[in-house]
Design a protein around this motif. Structure first.
Motif, PDB file in Angstrom:
ATOM      1  N   UNK A  51       0.752  -1.638   0.237  1.00 27.94           N
ATOM      2  CA  UNK A  51      -0.293   0.259  -0.017  1.00 27.94           C
ATOM      3  C   UNK A  51       1.552   0.669   0.030  1.00 27.94           C
ATOM      4  N   UNK A  52       1.997   1.627   0.922  1.00 25.96           N
ATOM      5  CA  UNK A  52       3.030   2.730   0.996  1.00 25.96           C
ATOM      6  C   UNK A  52       3.691   2.703  -1.233  1.00 25.96           C
ATOM      7  N   UNK A  53       3.703   1.985  -0.817  1.00 19.47           N
ATOM      8  CA  UNK A  53       4.555   1.864  -2.377  1.00 19.47           C
ATOM      9  C   UNK A  53       3.820   2.688  -3.291  1.00 19.47           C
ATOM     10  N   UNK A  54       2.822   2.178  -2.974  1.00 19.17           N
ATOM     11  CA  UNK A  54       1.556   2.449  -4.569  1.00 19.17           C
ATOM     12  C   UNK A  54       1.522   4.094  -4.297  1.00 19.17           C
ATOM     13  N   UNK A 225       3.033   2.201 -10.461  1.00 16.82           N
ATOM     14  CA  UNK A 225       2.075   2.104  -8.853  1.00 16.82           C
ATOM     15  C   UNK A 225       1.486   0.722  -8.851  1.00 16.82           C
ATOM     16  N   UNK A 226       0.942   0.071 -10.225  1.00 14.96           N
ATOM     17  CA  UNK A 226       0.520  -1.081  -9.474  1.00 14.96           C
ATOM     18  C   UNK A 226       1.395  -2.095  -9.578  1.00 14.96           C
ATOM     19  N   UNK A 227       1.953  -2.194  -9.938  1.00 11.13           N
ATOM     20  CA  UNK A 227       3.300  -3.675 -10.776  1.00 11.13           C
ATOM     21  C   UNK A 227       3.997  -3.626  -9.831  1.00 11.13           C
ATOM     22  N   UNK A 228       4.473  -2.101  -9.231  1.00  8.95           N
ATOM     23  CA  UNK A 228       5.669  -2.239  -7.697  1.00  8.95           C
ATOM     24  C   UNK A 228       4.653  -3.306  -6.169  1.00  8.95           C
ATOM     25  N   UNK A 229       3.607  -2.814  -6.506  1.00  7.91           N
ATOM     26  CA  UNK A 229       2.910  -2.769  -5.564  1.00  7.91           C
ATOM     27  C   UNK A 229       2.544  -4.401  -5.792  1.00  7.91           C
ATOM     28  N   UNK A 230       2.244  -4.794  -6.680  1.00  2.00           N
ATOM     29  CA  UNK A 230       2.016  -6.258  -6.347  1.00  2.00           C
ATOM     30  C   UNK A 230       2.409  -7.318  -6.057  1.00  2.00           C
ATOM     31  N   UNK A 231       3.963  -6.860  -6.896  1.00  5.92           N
ATOM     32  CA  UNK A 231       5.432  -7.802  -7.062  1.00  5.92           C
ATOM     33  C   UNK A 231       5.895  -7.354  -5.225  1.00  5.92           C
ATOM     34  N   UNK A 232       5.078  -6.286  -3.945  1.00  7.64           N
ATOM     35  CA  UNK A 232       5.725  -6.412  -3.921  1.00  7.64           C
ATOM     36  C   UNK A 232       4.786  -7.308  -2.186  1.00  7.64           C
TER      37      UNK A 232
END
Length: 334
Positions: A51-54, A225-232
């Motif tokens: 969430x915070x990454x997004x 933002x969505x891709x890095x959040x899903x990966x995280x």
């Protein structure tokens, strides 16, 4: 559909794949200390980090501008898109290799290495002044600052809480780590998601779908933002064990100090200088810094040495893979 548009779409997809690998590779950066000190459960920590990454990805585009415009000048058209695609292949390959061996290397520097390697192989222009000022100097300074700042914060905590009851202090710092882990994840989104935005924007410029002076499109920001959040949220458990346990067995005050120091460095570098620094280097050096305040032998320097070796190899290794990828793609497509 013409070849250029097909390649633009392909590069955008590969960029988001890189962003996803960046997320699960670097999930440990934000949450390993909180999980190892039991401040947060692994699943809660991953949800918080995602969430915070997004959110962090929406806080600025300075780093994206550096990556998209300040590292290389890719040629226009098909040739330039092959260069960008090759850079991404180099970065993804190095991410997967270091993830497999549980080494917290830098996705940021893998991407920079990929861009430089593909540019050199294709005889494109590399902005060496930008590489020096925005990559190499911050790459050297950020671990040093992270180490020193974390050690300073840790010493201050030891002094302020010297008379506190250990059990009560640890409970308090576990709560505080929720805040520091969130700050770390926010800084990770601010830094790392922007690097993917920069590469996608570079592909759009090269393909003729954007001008260099244009702002980063909103759909690019949302996608990165969505891709890095899903990966995280997918997590990078191998690297989490290295950061959370193998360098030093952290307690809650140490975890808080490391996260507070590392997140501070990330914000200053991104907002103040637009420098794409490594979240991995920063949090790892901060963990070493808090460990060294206890006693030098508390840090497992052999593990630390392996990590530093991976740091040194990241840019040239990713550059080599990107160069080879360029020659293959150039032969296949052009």
């Amino acid at each position: 559909m013409d070849l250029t548009l097909a390649l633009v779409i392909g590069v955008v997809v590969v960029s988001l794949v890189f962003d996803y690998t960046n997320g699960f590779h670097d999930a440990a950066n934000a949450i390993a200390t909180s999980v190892s000190t039991r401040a947060l459960t692994p699943r809660a920590a991953l949800f918080l980090a995602a969430g915070m990454n997004f959110i962090g990805a929406h806080l600025g585009t300075q780093v994206a501008q550096t990556v998209g415009k300040g590292i290389i000048d890719a040629p226009e058209g098909t040739h330039g898109l092959v260069v960008v695609a090759s850079a991404l292949i180099g970065a993804i390959t190095w991410n997967l290799v270091t993830w497999y061996f549980g080494l917290p290397s830098s996705s940021s520097h893998a991407l920079i290495g990929g861009l430089v390697g593909a540019a050199l192989a294709s005889a494109s222009l590399v902005h060496w002044d930008g590489v020096l000022e925005k990559v190499v100097i911050p790459m050297i300074l950020s671990p040093m600052v992270g180490f020193s700042l974390a050690a300073t914060i840790m010493i201050a905590i030891y002094w302020i809480f010297r008379n506190a009851q250990p059990g009560k202090a640890n409970r308090g710092f576990r709560y505080a780590q929720t805040v520091s882990a969130a700050a770390m994840a926010l800084g990770h989104g601010l830094q790392d998601a922007q690097k993917t935005m920069g590469v996608i924007f570079l592909a759009l410029v090269v393909g003729g779908y954007a001008a260099p002076a244009d702002p980063i499109p909103q759909w690019v920001i949302l996608a990165a933002a969505g891709a890095i959040s899903l990966g995280t949220y997918a997590g990078g458990w191998r690297i989490m064990r290295t950061l959370g346990r193998r360098i030093i067995a952290l307690d809650p005050p140490q975890g808080f100090a490391a996260e507070a120091a590392a997140s501070t460095v990330l914000y200053v570098a991104a907002i103040g200088f637009g420098a794409p620094i490594s979240t991995t280097h920063t949090i790892t050096s901060a963990i070493m810094g808090v460990g060294a305040t206890k006693r030098l032998s508390a840090v497992r320097w052999g593990v630390a040495g392996n990590i530093v070796t991976a740091w040194i190899l990241t840019i040239p290794a990713a550059a080599l893979v990107a160069a080879v990828s360029y020659y293959i793609l150039h032969w296949l497509i052009e």
